[in-house]
Design a protein around this motif. Sequence first.
Motif, mmCIF file in Angstrom:
data_model
loop_
_atom_site.group_PDB
_atom_site.id
_atom_site.type_symbol
_atom_site.label_atom_id
_atom_site.label_comp_id
_atom_site.label_asym_id
_atom_site.label_seq_id
_atom_site.Cartn_x
_atom_site.Cartn_y
_atom_site.Cartn_z
ATOM 1 N N PHE A 32 1.360 4.268 -2.789
ATOM 2 C CA PHE A 32 1.244 5.702 -2.277
ATOM 3 C C PHE A 32 2.534 6.560 -2.912
ATOM 4 C CE2 PHE A 32 2.441 9.110 0.490
ATOM 5 C CZ PHE A 32 1.147 9.698 0.617
ATOM 6 N N LEU A 33 3.772 5.582 -2.738
ATOM 7 C CA LEU A 33 5.035 6.432 -3.230
ATOM 8 C C LEU A 33 4.841 6.654 -4.923
ATOM 9 C CD1 LEU A 33 7.650 4.829 -0.901
ATOM 10 C CD2 LEU A 33 6.751 7.213 -0.656
ATOM 11 N N GLU A 55 0.761 -1.187 -0.059
ATOM 12 C CA GLU A 55 0.106 -0.104 -0.240
ATOM 13 C C GLU A 55 0.682 1.264 0.112
ATOM 14 O OE1 GLU A 55 -0.408 -2.622 1.969
ATOM 15 O OE2 GLU A 55 -1.978 -3.447 1.541
ATOM 16 N N ILE A 56 2.021 1.231 0.526
ATOM 17 C CA ILE A 56 2.720 2.353 0.792
ATOM 18 C C ILE A 56 3.670 2.314 -0.452
ATOM 19 C CG2 ILE A 56 4.738 3.313 1.990
ATOM 20 C CD1 ILE A 56 3.829 2.062 4.414
ATOM 21 N N GLN A 57 3.816 1.298 -1.164
ATOM 22 C CA GLN A 57 4.441 1.315 -2.592
ATOM 23 C C GLN A 57 3.625 2.275 -3.261
ATOM 24 O OE1 GLN A 57 7.655 0.221 -3.540
ATOM 25 N NE2 GLN A 57 8.215 -1.262 -1.977
ATOM 26 N N SER A 81 2.345 6.978 -6.583
ATOM 27 C CA SER A 81 1.463 8.222 -7.022
ATOM 28 C C SER A 81 2.350 9.553 -6.931
ATOM 29 C CB SER A 81 0.173 8.024 -6.165
ATOM 30 O OG SER A 81 -0.452 6.755 -6.470
ATOM 31 N N ILE A 82 2.894 9.782 -5.750
ATOM 32 C CA ILE A 82 3.440 10.875 -5.237
ATOM 33 C C ILE A 82 4.630 10.998 -6.443
ATOM 34 C CG2 ILE A 82 5.016 12.014 -3.827
ATOM 35 C CD1 ILE A 82 3.434 10.831 -1.524
#
Length: 313
Positions: free
Chosen positions: A29-30, A25-27, A32-33
């Motif tokens: 998110f990163l 999930e964090i991957q 997307s950023i």
Amino acid sequence: MTSEARNLSHTVTEFILLGFPCHWEIQLFLFSIFFVTYILTLLGNMAILCAVRWDHQLHTPMYILLANFSFLEICYVTSDVPNMLVNFLFKTKTISFTQRLLQLYFFFSLDTTECLFLSVMAYDPFLAICHPLHYLTVMTTKFCSSLVIFCWVYGFLWFLIPVVLVTQLPFCDPNVIDGFLCDLGPLLDLASACIPIPGTVLICGTMSSLLIFATFFYISGSYTLVLRAVMQVPSAAGRKKAFSTCSSHLAVVFLFYGSVMITYVSPGSGQAQSMQKFTTLFYSVLTPLFNSVIYSLRNKEMKDGLKKVLRGS
């Protein structure tokens, strides 16, 4: 069989980039950023290119250099960000020997070219403020074009020797690089695990330090002379105008050289190693975005040029 022989018998042909190891999930998110950051960087620098191309009032040496710098920033982020974005979406984060070599060469050649362009862009305000009577006769279109060609050609020639040296190095297990691109330092560390390479490390370190410090001290010296000349201007309005001419470039210089020096010149302590990924990310991904914003928002002529482009006039 000795440990060194066992290592050399398992020479690797591909490498694993750890990137940013974290939950899926964090991957995302990163991803997307950094995807949004990449798109904004492309749009910002393309806008500067279009403004310089279509606004005839920006057809001056200063903005010709800026347009080339913006094109350089587009190439710069494209040399590493797309591969980083792909790695966010796949569990297998491998890169072949050929891909590693190409990324290393183009990334550091563009890095070198950026140092040269920042130096050349410091010469323009130095000449305009310290020797205004000679500016038009010295900074001609032909001379400006020669400076541009010098930056591009010399930038891609400077790093040839380190790349050739790296191609001669043996790489063996482990083949894991704790980063999101094939940086020179981790590659030399991997090769050092196979055989001692003090000569290669010395040459690469010397060439990197020579480039960074030579260009940084040149820029610092140029702006020291500019500052001395500005302080002699009698009117406050004249001093303000002179400072505004230099402020954008100075901000870009501090962003770039600050992060580069922390990454490549700071001592190799454990804390420095843990910060290296962040500082590399900062100057290779975020700085090109900040540069386009700085040059667009802190420069009246550029803002006027961008408005003309948006109006289609």
